[in-house]
Design a protein around this motif. Structure first.
Motif: not given
Ligand code: DCP
Ligand code: MG
Length: 242
Positions: A88-90, A57-59, A15-17, A41-50, A22-24
């Protein structure tokens, strides 16, 4: 045993501080060398964080992430960068040339290797059309290159690096369906033996994946092949319908 690039998540929670949720949450999976693991999975599901967790980038607060049995937090970031390439996504381009951007992960790559990576990434034609070809200047941030071209250069850059593990974060959804199909047809040969993890939006991008992880709200809520998930997983069925 020789390094192979097996990625293993065991009960990973992050989870972010300051955030309450938790995000994952308790994520466990194994991505095997020579196989493709897809994440949808839908936007915000946590794919990028995973994906970002694999590059430290985070532990995570809980659980473990290992590569070939070694905890990722025992590797230096330089060692990790040699093992894992993230598209990366961007995608980001650096000020320099197309060639210097492609050689970012492996400076000793020759021109033939750059062209081969561009061929696979479906970027060969537009680079050939540039007056200076590989030596065409690129501005900081790649503002003189279109979004789609930036995506293809970023994919080619990962291929040039020849890592053990490829992470593609939504790298194909901006491509038209025909280009996406051509790229994925060329990818298996180019990434042979590597561990490939693909975050995707389009189901058509990942139907051939060896394993698909379905994410929702930070949790892995389904796993299996396309056919298995289609038969059993409501979240996946919903994604397929949408
Ligand atoms: N999040 C956050 N701070 C960040 C990055 C993400 O608080 N610096 C939060 C936003 C989401 C959750 O973490 O609630 C997961 O973000 P992701 O970027 O992992 O989501 P996805 O990659 O699944 O979404 P998308 O399909 O839009 O890329
Ligand atoms: Mg994302």
């Amino acid at each position: 045993s020789p390094a192979a690039g097996q990625i293993k998540f065991e009960n990973v929670t992050f989870g972010f501080p300051g955030a309450e949720k938790p995000v994952i949450a308790d994520a466990s999976f194994v991505a095997e060398p020579g196989k493709t693991t897809a994440i949808i999975g839908s936007t915000g599901a946590g794919k990028t964080v995973l994906l970002n967790l694999m590059l430290r980038l985070y532990d995570p607060q809980e659980g473990s992430i290992t590569i070939d049995g070694a905890p990722v937090d025992a590797l230096t970031r330089a060692q990790l960068a040699r093992t894992v390439s993230l598209v990366p996504q961007r995608p980001y381009l650096f000020g320099g040339t197309i060639a210097s951007n492609l050689r970012f992960g492996r400076t000793d790559a020759n021109d033939a290797e750059l062209w081969e990576a561009l061929r696979v990434a479906q970027g060969e034609d537009f680079v050939r059309e540039k007056e200076l070809g590989l030596e065409e200047p690129v501005s900081q941030g790649g503002t003189n290159v279109s979004g789609g071209q930036r995506q293809r250069l970023s994919i080619a850059r990962a291929l040039v690096a020849k890592p053990l593990v490829y992470l593609f974060d939504d790298s194909f959804s901006a491509l038209d369906v025909a280009t996406d199909a051509r790229l994925r047809a060329a990818l298996p040969d180019a990434t042979e033996g590597a561990t490939t993890i693909i975050v995707a939006q389009r189901v058509s991008t990942i139907t051939e994946a060896d394993q698909i992880l379905v994410m929702e709200g930070g949790e892995i809520v389904g796993r299996g092949t396309h056919d298995e998930l289609l038969a059993t997983n409501e979240v996946y069925q919903e994604i397929v319908r949408s």
